[in-house]
Design an enzyme around this catalytic site. Sequence first.
Site, PDB file in Angstrom:
ATOM      1  N   ASP A   1      -1.414   1.938  -3.769  1.00 25.96           N
ATOM      2  CA  ASP A   1      -0.018   2.245  -4.289  1.00 25.96           C
ATOM      3  C   ASP A   1       0.274   1.068  -5.212  1.00 25.96           C
ATOM      4  O   ASP A   1       1.703   0.952  -5.454  1.00 25.96           O
ATOM      5  CB  ASP A   1       0.896   2.776  -3.397  1.00 25.96           C
ATOM      6  CG  ASP A   1       1.248   1.630  -2.377  1.00 25.96           C
ATOM      7  OD1 ASP A   1       0.939   0.416  -2.586  1.00 25.96           O
ATOM      8  OD2 ASP A   1       2.332   1.938  -1.395  1.00 25.96           O
TER       9      ASP A   1
ATOM     10  N   HIS B   1       4.542   1.769  -5.150  1.00 21.51           N
ATOM     11  CA  HIS B   1       4.926   1.794  -3.927  1.00 21.51           C
ATOM     12  C   HIS B   1       6.571   1.847  -3.611  1.00 21.51           C
ATOM     13  O   HIS B   1       7.088   2.478  -2.580  1.00 21.51           O
ATOM     14  CB  HIS B   1       4.577   0.055  -3.339  1.00 21.51           C
ATOM     15  CG  HIS B   1       5.077  -0.163  -2.031  1.00 21.51           C
ATOM     16  ND1 HIS B   1       4.332   0.498  -1.125  1.00 21.51           N
ATOM     17  CD2 HIS B   1       5.973  -1.075  -1.440  1.00 21.51           C
ATOM     18  CE1 HIS B   1       5.047  -0.013  -0.003  1.00 21.51           C
ATOM     19  NE2 HIS B   1       5.960  -1.140  -0.187  1.00 21.51           N
TER      20      HIS B   1
ATOM     21  N   SER C   1       7.546   1.156   3.673  1.00 23.81           N
ATOM     22  CA  SER C   1       6.739  -0.365   3.654  1.00 23.81           C
ATOM     23  C   SER C   1       6.849  -0.988   5.056  1.00 23.81           C
ATOM     24  O   SER C   1       6.482  -0.367   6.007  1.00 23.81           O
ATOM     25  CB  SER C   1       7.625  -1.066   2.561  1.00 23.81           C
ATOM     26  OG  SER C   1       6.831  -2.286   2.324  1.00 23.81           O
TER      27      SER C   1
END
Length: 687
Positions: free
Chosen positions: A589, A642, A260
């Site tokens: 995602d 995610h 991320s």
Amino acid sequence: MAPVLRFRRMCVEPVKFSLGVGAEALINSNNKDQHLSSAAAAADLSSRDGKKERRKAGKEWRCVDWCCWMIGCTCTTWWLLLLLFNSLPASLPGFPLPEPPGVKLKREGLKPLHPVVLIPGIVTGGLELWEGRPCADGLFRKRLWAGSFTEIFKRPLCWLEHMSLDNETGLDPPGIRVRAVPGLVAADYFAPGYFVWAVLIENLARIGYEGKNMHMTAYDWRLSFQNTEVRDQSLSRLKSKIELMVKTNNNKRVVVVPHSMGVLYFLHFLKWVEAPPPIGGGGGPGWCAKHIKAIMNIGPTFLGVPKVVSGIFSAEAKDVAFARAMAPGVLDYDILGLQTLEHVMRVVRTWDSIMSLLPKGGEAIWGNLDWSPEEGYNCDTMKKHLKGSLREEFGPTNSSDGKLGFRVEETVHYGRLISFGKTASQLPSSELLTVNYEELSQAGAARKTKSSCGEIWTEYDEIDRESIRAVAEKKVYTARTILDLLRFVAPKTMRRADAHFSHGIADNLDEPKYSHYKYWSNPLETKLPDAPDMEIYSLYGVGIPTERSYVYKLSPSDRCKSIPFRIDSSADGSDSGCLKSGVYFVDGDESVPVLSAGFMCAKGWRGRTRFNPSGMATFVREYRHKPPANLLEGRGLESGAHVDIMGNVALIEDIMRVAAGATGIELGGDRIYSDILKMSERIKIRL
């Protein structure tokens, strides 16, 4: 008196005898009194029954009651399922669990080769208290973030105060020190029972990894990237740790696995480590080539995340909009007085790292009023399911030409990141009102110097209501104009953001200004290091509707202490459209659109480009989302979400194979299910 009379009627038999005139008159008088008393008693009973009926009618559930009931049921169900999951045996008859990838690969003979460095993203790393205000007594070195979160309920205002940074400097407020938790435990679990890195760590351990060749980078994810070095020397400590791991592991280069926002943090590190001091680490031009084998980016946010725009603008995203639609008024100040979103906005706007996630590249990447790379994307779930089934039959492809796709008739203008009203999101650009930022700037100069809204206020309380209405009046904002809008509504935040981050596209990367650290985390304004043998991967999930742009409206409350804008949850498109509850969706995602996660490795860095002058190899590895088949799978062994993707078996195998010495070609090269190649072709930037 009435109960006594009723008792006498039930228990005493009437006796007949003759009476005199006086006695008979007395009895008649008593009977009259008795009748009056009975009537009074009946009236009293009737009154009580009426009150009971009114009380029952008054107990009809209000919105707040329904909301509390739903929260209670949700929490109870969650804890019961968690208890059941933890008490179940490892496998049940008829539900065998698949073999962990670490066990499978160990049987194949895989052994540790390259040291592994894990870099957590935003909000997933633990933070603990080292110094605080009197309200935080007893919390020394206790987790304020990524733990049990019990302190939120015990002392919420104190907790919020300690999670905030200084709104002027972006560093510690006076008298408060909150620091990152060190070690692998920093981000193995976000909360009890909710894994982040734990599954990957466990599988790496199965083939022989341990503390000497596996490291979790601890940094305060709230700070701007350069400030993590200024305050905590986090970048220097990461540099030293990588050098030590290479030296103590037979000079084998490290495999770095960021997740991320950690992807942008490490991109900043790549420039910092080779830059000369005092601004950089002094490693020199060959440091990355000498110390790094591969960077395997999970759920990368290379080009930003649109949902961050709504977070800064109104402290909400699709989940908050959905909650408001289900229970109107619960989050609003007028009903409960909790000011939940105002508190969230006030705290989050002090976290400079959030600004690194704003969309990068402007309209050239994200589209304008009439164009976007995702044009024609289909959100219909049935068609997507059919599309996925056909792909499963014919297999993935590395070319967009042979892909099976469906197109919707209605045109969606994804480039309009924020539109005030559903009509504005669909009108031809010639019919839209233009945004006059000179007028907004003049209005901003006339801000109130003092707020009369008490302790809990936001920067919106310093903007006059006429300017707020001017922002919303049939206006539309793109990736270029959204930055000006945020500078108007969040000036303190954006002043710090402009000092630490940049969101454009470089015309000439050799200009001296791009040696400044504010450009280092933007892949469109910096060069990759000169390391031709290094590999870069984009590993991300696809097949989940992901927020792309928003339909807004003015908040019904025009009073201070409230956020004047909110997502219009009543705005919906057709059944097969991409507009749901005020949010336009694309493929991704659930948090990061495919465009942001895949473009750089699919095109921006592919081959020798001005962003990748040494021509290091890049690979796109997509993981099609598949929900868990049963309770024993937990959050899914093939999830593309995610965070849940960190437990994806295929992703874990890819990382372990590269750590054991495999190359991207040996993994099979690209694996693409989405339309990222077609999207990339539509983006016309100089490479």
